[in-house]
Design a protein around this motif. Structure first.
Motif, mmCIF file in Angstrom:
data_model
loop_
_atom_site.group_PDB
_atom_site.id
_atom_site.type_symbol
_atom_site.label_atom_id
_atom_site.label_comp_id
_atom_site.label_asym_id
_atom_site.label_seq_id
_atom_site.Cartn_x
_atom_site.Cartn_y
_atom_site.Cartn_z
ATOM 1 N N VAL A 1 0.849 -1.196 0.000
ATOM 2 C CA VAL A 1 0.000 0.000 0.000
ATOM 3 C C VAL A 1 0.884 1.245 0.000
ATOM 4 O O VAL A 1 1.830 1.341 0.774
ATOM 5 C CB VAL A 1 -0.917 0.028 1.247
ATOM 6 C CG1 VAL A 1 -1.796 1.280 1.242
ATOM 7 C CG2 VAL A 1 -1.773 -1.230 1.324
ATOM 8 N N THR A 2 0.579 2.181 -0.897
ATOM 9 C CA THR A 2 1.343 3.433 -0.968
ATOM 10 C C THR A 2 0.467 4.596 -0.507
ATOM 11 O O THR A 2 -0.738 4.628 -0.760
ATOM 12 C CB THR A 2 1.852 3.668 -2.408
ATOM 13 O OG1 THR A 2 2.762 2.624 -2.740
ATOM 14 C CG2 THR A 2 2.576 4.999 -2.548
ATOM 15 N N TYR A 3 1.106 5.539 0.179
ATOM 16 C CA TYR A 3 0.421 6.732 0.682
ATOM 17 C C TYR A 3 0.863 7.936 -0.145
ATOM 18 O O TYR A 3 2.042 8.102 -0.439
ATOM 19 C CB TYR A 3 0.801 6.938 2.150
ATOM 20 C CG TYR A 3 0.328 8.246 2.739
ATOM 21 C CD1 TYR A 3 -1.010 8.425 3.098
ATOM 22 C CD2 TYR A 3 1.224 9.301 2.937
ATOM 23 C CE1 TYR A 3 -1.449 9.624 3.633
ATOM 24 C CE2 TYR A 3 0.790 10.498 3.480
ATOM 25 C CZ TYR A 3 -0.542 10.666 3.819
ATOM 26 O OH TYR A 3 -0.971 11.858 4.351
ATOM 27 N N CYS A 4 -0.107 8.762 -0.536
ATOM 28 C CA CYS A 4 0.207 9.973 -1.301
ATOM 29 C C CYS A 4 0.159 11.166 -0.353
ATOM 30 O O CYS A 4 -0.879 11.430 0.263
ATOM 31 C CB CYS A 4 -0.805 10.151 -2.435
ATOM 32 S SG CYS A 4 -0.633 11.755 -3.236
ATOM 33 N N TYR B 1 -3.263 3.902 -2.030
ATOM 34 C CA TYR B 1 -3.629 3.118 -3.217
ATOM 35 C C TYR B 1 -2.755 1.867 -3.301
ATOM 36 O O TYR B 1 -1.688 1.814 -2.692
ATOM 37 C CB TYR B 1 -3.496 3.979 -4.482
ATOM 38 C CG TYR B 1 -2.104 4.448 -4.787
ATOM 39 C CD1 TYR B 1 -1.244 3.668 -5.562
ATOM 40 C CD2 TYR B 1 -1.629 5.675 -4.315
ATOM 41 C CE1 TYR B 1 0.034 4.085 -5.851
ATOM 42 C CE2 TYR B 1 -0.341 6.108 -4.591
ATOM 43 C CZ TYR B 1 0.487 5.306 -5.366
ATOM 44 O OH TYR B 1 1.769 5.715 -5.639
ATOM 45 N N PRO B 2 -3.197 0.821 -4.074
ATOM 46 C CA PRO B 2 -2.382 -0.393 -4.198
ATOM 47 C C PRO B 2 -1.116 -0.150 -5.040
ATOM 48 O O PRO B 2 -1.216 0.286 -6.189
ATOM 49 C CB PRO B 2 -3.311 -1.408 -4.885
ATOM 50 C CG PRO B 2 -4.458 -0.638 -5.406
ATOM 51 C CD PRO B 2 -4.487 0.715 -4.774
ATOM 52 N N THR B 3 0.038 -0.430 -4.445
ATOM 53 C CA THR B 3 1.337 -0.126 -5.060
ATOM 54 C C THR B 3 1.586 -0.879 -6.357
ATOM 55 O O THR B 3 2.030 -0.293 -7.348
ATOM 56 C CB THR B 3 2.466 -0.486 -4.071
ATOM 57 O OG1 THR B 3 2.128 0.054 -2.803
ATOM 58 C CG2 THR B 3 3.802 0.055 -4.530
ATOM 59 N N VAL B 4 1.289 -2.184 -6.348
ATOM 60 C CA VAL B 4 1.646 -3.014 -7.500
ATOM 61 C C VAL B 4 0.923 -2.533 -8.761
ATOM 62 O O VAL B 4 1.477 -2.488 -9.845
ATOM 63 C CB VAL B 4 1.356 -4.505 -7.208
ATOM 64 C CG1 VAL B 4 1.577 -5.367 -8.449
ATOM 65 C CG2 VAL B 4 2.241 -4.999 -6.070
ATOM 66 N N THR C 1 3.245 6.728 -8.964
ATOM 67 C CA THR C 1 2.408 7.886 -9.235
ATOM 68 C C THR C 1 0.990 7.672 -8.714
ATOM 69 O O THR C 1 0.349 6.664 -9.025
ATOM 70 C CB THR C 1 2.376 8.166 -10.752
ATOM 71 O OG1 THR C 1 3.725 8.195 -11.220
ATOM 72 C CG2 THR C 1 1.712 9.487 -11.069
ATOM 73 N N CYS C 2 0.509 8.629 -7.925
ATOM 74 C CA CYS C 2 -0.807 8.516 -7.287
ATOM 75 C C CYS C 2 -1.925 8.486 -8.332
ATOM 76 O O CYS C 2 -2.018 9.401 -9.160
ATOM 77 C CB CYS C 2 -1.011 9.678 -6.328
ATOM 78 S SG CYS C 2 -2.649 9.689 -5.591
ATOM 79 N N PRO C 3 -2.808 7.443 -8.330
ATOM 80 C CA PRO C 3 -3.895 7.377 -9.321
ATOM 81 C C PRO C 3 -5.020 8.376 -9.016
ATOM 82 O O PRO C 3 -5.839 8.667 -9.878
ATOM 83 C CB PRO C 3 -4.408 5.938 -9.186
ATOM 84 C CG PRO C 3 -4.077 5.550 -7.790
ATOM 85 C CD PRO C 3 -2.817 6.294 -7.418
ATOM 86 N N HIS C 4 -5.049 8.921 -7.799
ATOM 87 C CA HIS C 4 -6.109 9.869 -7.422
ATOM 88 C C HIS C 4 -5.802 11.282 -7.920
ATOM 89 O O HIS C 4 -6.660 11.977 -8.420
ATOM 90 C CB HIS C 4 -6.294 9.900 -5.901
ATOM 91 C CG HIS C 4 -6.541 8.554 -5.297
ATOM 92 N ND1 HIS C 4 -7.675 7.829 -5.564
ATOM 93 C CD2 HIS C 4 -5.789 7.796 -4.456
ATOM 94 C CE1 HIS C 4 -7.620 6.676 -4.896
ATOM 95 N NE2 HIS C 4 -6.480 6.633 -4.227
ATOM 96 N N THR D 1 4.926 10.219 -3.148
ATOM 97 C CA THR D 1 4.269 9.058 -2.550
ATOM 98 C C THR D 1 5.250 8.205 -1.753
ATOM 99 O O THR D 1 6.442 8.170 -2.075
ATOM 100 C CB THR D 1 3.633 8.193 -3.652
ATOM 101 O OG1 THR D 1 4.657 7.819 -4.577
ATOM 102 C CG2 THR D 1 2.537 8.926 -4.396
ATOM 103 N N TRP D 2 4.759 7.538 -0.731
ATOM 104 C CA TRP D 2 5.612 6.708 0.129
ATOM 105 C C TRP D 2 4.975 5.346 0.337
ATOM 106 O O TRP D 2 3.769 5.235 0.523
ATOM 107 C CB TRP D 2 5.790 7.366 1.506
ATOM 108 C CG TRP D 2 6.218 8.778 1.416
ATOM 109 C CD1 TRP D 2 5.412 9.880 1.533
ATOM 110 C CD2 TRP D 2 7.538 9.276 1.146
ATOM 111 N NE1 TRP D 2 6.156 11.010 1.356
ATOM 112 C CE2 TRP D 2 7.459 10.678 1.124
ATOM 113 C CE3 TRP D 2 8.761 8.648 0.927
ATOM 114 C CZ2 TRP D 2 8.576 11.468 0.884
ATOM 115 C CZ3 TRP D 2 9.873 9.447 0.697
ATOM 116 C CH2 TRP D 2 9.779 10.835 0.676
#
Lengths: 115, 221
Positions: free
Chosen positions: A72-75, A82-85, A90-93, A99-100
């Motif tokens: 899980v990645t945090y923007c 959002y799901p990292t894989v 790059t944040c899809p939102h 992002t981290w």
């Protein structure tokens, strides 16, 4: 062969745990493996079975169970996750690159079944 | 059968070995630098330069880790420095146990600095604490300025980054400013030293840092 090194270290830790708790046989080991930890499941299972035959009675017939932990990645721009894989860095939102990775790169020994 | 909850990281046993090794190094008044990079980044050339430049000031020994062969150790020995070759037998990185074996085979009585030349690989070595006091990463200009984006862990785990082969800058699309910006984003406190081990540019700053870190480690023993 990264997986062989991991198996060696896990077995060393478990040998110490067995000595402390007076265990003579470990029936199964459950590892938590993050989706982006880089650990290849087939390879670690093969290395595990091979090393079990080498490491004496404590590990004879010991089963390796792998629990996959989703990444899980945090923007930090829009404060969503959002799901990292699926989306990478790059944040899809909001499209930000700030992002981290929150979790998903861990490698931990969760539990063992032993006597 | 009973169930025991452990919640230990895979590298827990290695982390303990690494701490023990640092205690041992402190007792011996020896600093260990772990050098990590891709194959062909110029680790051995950089070390050769450092050994030649600092010969009068400190006693340097080198532990060469390779999957096979002893070509690097032979190059170091030719300069008159102590070198030991460690074979990882196919493993992609050095761990603290292997590093300890290598150190025990060396004569450390008059040694101040040991460099561990880790296996050429930008991924696995970053995940294993070798017991080194400081981690140094080497990135060469021909490898490209996108490496911090591809191998972030290595840049995060290192105390210093040496950018080698700066004499080749005119021939490559290597944006030094961009690299420094990308690296600082991953690791704000990392020291960055652009050098040409061949021509000598930038070496003085890197060597001064090595000597300073050695002084700090040895005097706080």
């Amino acid at each position: 062969m990264h997986e062989l090194g991991i198996v060696t270290h896990v077995m060393k830790t478990l040998t110490d745990v067995a000595a402390e708790n007076e265990l003579t046989r470990i029936g199964s080991v459950t590892l938590e493996v993050g989706e982006v930890s880089g650990v290849i499941h087939e390879q670690i299972l093969d290395c595990w079975d091979y090393m079990c035959t080498k490491r004496g009675p404590l590990f004879t017939g010991c089963k390796l169970i792998l629990d996959t932990i989703p990444a899980v990645t945090y923007c930090s721009s829009c404060e969503k996750t959002y799901p990292t894989v699926q989306y990478g860095r790059t944040c899809p939102h909001c499209g930000s690159g700030e992002t981290w990775l929150l979790e998903g790169n861990q490698c931990t020994i969760k539990e063992i079944e032993a006597e | 059968m009973k169930i025991l909850e452990l919640k230990e990281t895979f590298t827990a046993s290695n982390d303990l070995d690494a701490e023990e090794l640092r205690t041992y190094l402190k007792e011996k008044s020896v600093i260990l630098f772990n050098l990590m990079s891709a194959p062909g980044s110029g680790k051995t050339t950089l070390l050769s330069r450092v050994i030649t430049d600092l010969k009068e000031k400190v006693n340097i020994a080198v532990m060469e880790a390779d999957i096979a062969s002893a070509v690097d150790a032979e190059r170091i020995e030719a300069l008159g420095a102590q070198a030991v070759q460690v074979h990882t037998d196919g493993m992609c990185h050095m761990d603290a146990g292997m590093t300890r074996e290598g150190l025990l085979s060396m004569d450390l009585t008059s040694t101040d600095i040991v460099f561990l030349e880790n296996v050429g690989n930008l991924i696995c070595p970053a995940e294993y604490d070798t017991g080194a006091v400081k981690n140094i990463m080497i990135l060469s200009v021909p490898e490209g300025d996108d490496k911090p984006l591809k191998y972030p862990l290595m840049f995060r785990e290192s105390d210093a980054l040496v950018i080698t082969k700066t004499d080749a800058l005119p021939y490559f699309n290597f944006d030094m400013g961009k690299v420094i910006e990308r690296v600082r984003k991953l690791n704000p406190t990392i020291k960055i030293f652009p050098v040409s081990a061949k021509k000598g540019g930038g070496m003085a700053a890197f060597e001064a840092w090595l000597l300073e870190e050695t002084k700090v480690w040895v005097t706080h023993a």
